[in-house]
Design a protein around this motif. Structure first.
Motif, short mmCIF file in Angstrom:
data_model
loop_
_atom_site.label_atom_id
_atom_site.label_comp_id
_atom_site.label_asym_id
_atom_site.label_seq_id
_atom_site.Cartn_x
_atom_site.Cartn_y
_atom_site.Cartn_z
N GLY A 31 0.73 -1.25 -0.25
CA GLY A 31 0.02 -0.06 -0.14
C GLY A 31 0.87 1.16 -0.03
N LYS A 32 1.94 1.39 0.82
CA LYS A 32 2.84 2.54 0.68
C LYS A 32 3.56 2.66 -0.56
N LEU A 33 3.85 1.52 -1.13
CA LEU A 33 4.70 1.40 -2.37
C LEU A 33 3.66 2.36 -3.47
N VAL A 34 2.24 1.67 -3.46
CA VAL A 34 1.33 2.26 -4.46
C VAL A 34 1.17 3.77 -4.19
N GLY B 141 1.68 9.36 -5.76
CA GLY B 141 1.37 10.53 -5.07
C GLY B 141 0.27 10.50 -4.25
N PHE B 142 -0.27 9.65 -3.81
CA PHE B 142 -1.45 9.50 -2.92
C PHE B 142 -1.19 9.84 -1.58
N ALA B 143 -1.80 9.96 -0.56
CA ALA B 143 -2.14 10.10 0.84
C ALA B 143 -1.85 8.40 1.26
N PHE B 144 -1.43 7.90 2.26
CA PHE B 144 -1.51 6.56 2.87
C PHE B 144 -1.84 6.53 4.18
N TYR B 145 -3.02 5.69 4.32
CA TYR B 145 -3.50 5.51 5.76
C TYR B 145 -3.48 4.06 6.12
N LEU C 56 -4.81 5.50 11.31
CA LEU C 56 -6.26 5.89 11.57
C LEU C 56 -6.76 5.85 12.81
N ILE C 57 -5.85 5.17 13.86
CA ILE C 57 -6.20 5.04 15.05
C ILE C 57 -5.88 6.02 15.79
N ASN D 165 -6.80 12.31 -2.69
CA ASN D 165 -6.48 10.98 -3.15
C ASN D 165 -5.90 10.08 -2.08
N ALA D 166 -6.08 8.69 -1.89
CA ALA D 166 -5.66 8.08 -0.75
C ALA D 166 -5.54 6.69 -0.92
N VAL D 167 -4.60 5.96 -0.44
CA VAL D 167 -4.72 4.43 -0.28
C VAL D 167 -5.02 4.30 1.30
#
Length: 199
Positions: free
Chosen positions: A19-22, A27-31, A35-36, A97-99
């Motif tokens: 997910g982090k690689l994607v 250029g998306f945010a990563f969560y 989230l916790i 935009n996010a993963v």
């Protein structure tokens, strides 16, 4: 319209790393676990308590006890966390935009006005045991037990909070064997699929 990639995953299949690689490729945010922290800030609840409840369904005995006590304004921590995280996920979808990894995000965003790509990652038991063992520095037997426990918790959580079945292919636009393609290859396929949806 914002673009959101959700990643459901078997434990040890590399969901967080991929997910982090994607996110980096697009250029998306990563969560994921962050989230916790966001949920703790919004709810005022302890991060440690929410971490313990993360991606776990409340025990049926909790609801029985609540019913017997006659309380009508009390929710188990698990339910509170799901509700808060759901709103956070919906807010993220409105702003960027996010993963997003796990947390039933595919279900939560099913009717959101976003360009949604739902992905599910899996791998063989042997590959997952190896990854978990190496990452956590535990024996393969310990890794196998942890893997089985987490997969069971994720299934119970997903099935409990949605009207769907965890890992059922009909819930996803793309299911991938991360062992076959590797982390980089799997991430490249997901990124390409998101780009293909833009045309």
């Amino acid at each position: 319209m914002n673009k959101i990639i959700t990643i459901g995953r078997q434990f040890g299949s590399g969901g967080r790393d991929i997910g982090k690689l994607v996110a980096e490729k697009l250029g998306f945010a990563f969560y994921d676990r962050d989230l916790i922290s966001i949920a703790a800030e919004k709810s005022g609840m302890s991060k440690a308590v929410l971490t313990e409840a993360d991606e776990k369904a409340a025990s049926p005995w909790v609801y029985a006890a609540i019913g017997q006590s006659g309380q009508t304004n009390f929710l188990p921590t698990n339910d509170t966390l799901f509700a808060v995280q759901s709103q956070i996920i919906l807010d993220i979808a409105k702003t960027e935009n996010a993963v997003i990894v796990g947390r039933c995000a595919d279900y939560i965003l099913r009717e959101a006005p976003v360009e949604l790509l739902n992905v599910y990652l899996y791998a063989s038991d042997a590959a997952r045991v190896k990854r978990v063992s190496e990452r956590l520095g535990i024996t393969e037997q310990q890794a196998l037990q942890k893997m089985k426990r987490h997969d069971k918790q994720r299934k119970l959580y997903y099935d409990f909070y949605t009207d769907r079945k965890w890992a059922a292919h009909v819930n996803y636009h793309l299911t991938l064997d991360s062992e076959k393609f590797g982390d980089e290859g799997t991430a490249a396929i997901i990124a390409a699929a998101m780009n293909a949806k833009r045309t």
